[in-house]
Design an enzyme around this catalytic site. Structure first.
Site, short mmCIF file in Angstrom:
data_model
loop_
_atom_site.label_atom_id
_atom_site.label_comp_id
_atom_site.label_asym_id
_atom_site.label_seq_id
_atom_site.Cartn_x
_atom_site.Cartn_y
_atom_site.Cartn_z
N MET A 87 36.81 14.13 48.54
CA MET A 87 37.35 13.31 47.30
C MET A 87 38.15 14.20 46.28
SD MET A 87 36.77 10.82 48.43
CE MET A 87 37.23 9.51 47.16
N HIS A 104 43.22 8.69 55.11
CA HIS A 104 43.62 7.92 53.97
C HIS A 104 43.31 6.57 54.37
CE1 HIS A 104 44.78 6.91 49.87
NE2 HIS A 104 45.50 5.89 50.66
#
Length: 203
Positions: A87, A104
């Site tokens: 992240m 993604h």
């Protein structure tokens, strides 16, 4: 291959399972994270895979952290770095030194960034999905390797839609990383092709 994670590591676990087959063509030499105590790091350690932690808050700024992360990755001399639920944005020190791919939860170039599923729902799209792409110095802007669509159903909320995307992305990640390892690849501008050539952009 070095795998980077920030949480439970479900994508990492899928890659570890696939890598048990010698024909898959991948060896996971280390798993790294930006935070100590994640379940994914525990899973990797239990499997005997080397791990490392580069905590973001331990460094003065993002550039210093990025350099430290790049140096730790380099200790394992990977052919490929896989950002699998990691992240933090990897900056120039990492992407300028290491070939890296990212997964993604949207069909890029639509809905880049950390809130892709929420943004897709808010926009009212009927089709979203998942993308695997090479990392560059932008945010979810590197050359696209593969994509799979996921329909948005009436009544979907962010959590439910994201869970359906995760099922699809896990399969795509395992398949794509295996192909990259076995077949190699060529990047021509924004176009990624599987297979080795003699050009300097081949990996």
């Amino acid at each position: 291959m070095v795998v980077l994670i920030s949480g439970a590591g479900s994508n990492m676990a899928a890659l570890m399972e696939a890598a048990k087959d010698p024909d898959y063509g991948v060896e996971i030499v280390a798993v790294g994270t930006d935070r100590e105590g994640t379940r994914g790091i525990e899973v990797a350690r239990e499997a005997g895979v080397p791990t490392f932690v580069v905590p973001f808050r331990a460094y003065a700024d993002r550039a210093e952290w990025d350099t430290a992360m790049s140096d730790r990755i380099a200790e394992y001399t990977p052919d490929l770095v896989v950002s699998a639920g990691f992240m933090r944005i990897l900056g120039p020190a990492v992407v300028g030194r290491h070939q890296a791919v990212n997964i993604h939860p949207a069909l890029l170039p639509s809905f880049p960034g950390a809130h892709a599923v929420r943004d897709a729902l808010a926009h009212g799209v009927r089709i979203t999905g998942t993308t695997i792409h090479f990392l560059d110095e932008g945010v979810d802007s590197g050359p696209i390797i593969d994509q799979v669509a996921v329909p948005v159903e009436d009544g979907d909320d962010e959590s439910g839609l994201h869970e359906r995307i995760k099922v699809v992305e896990r399969r795509m990640l395992v398949d794509t990383v295996g192909r990259l390892a076995r077949e190699g690849w060529t990047v021509d501008g924004r176009h990624v092709r599987f297979g080795r050539t003699d050009t300097k952009e081949n990996r």
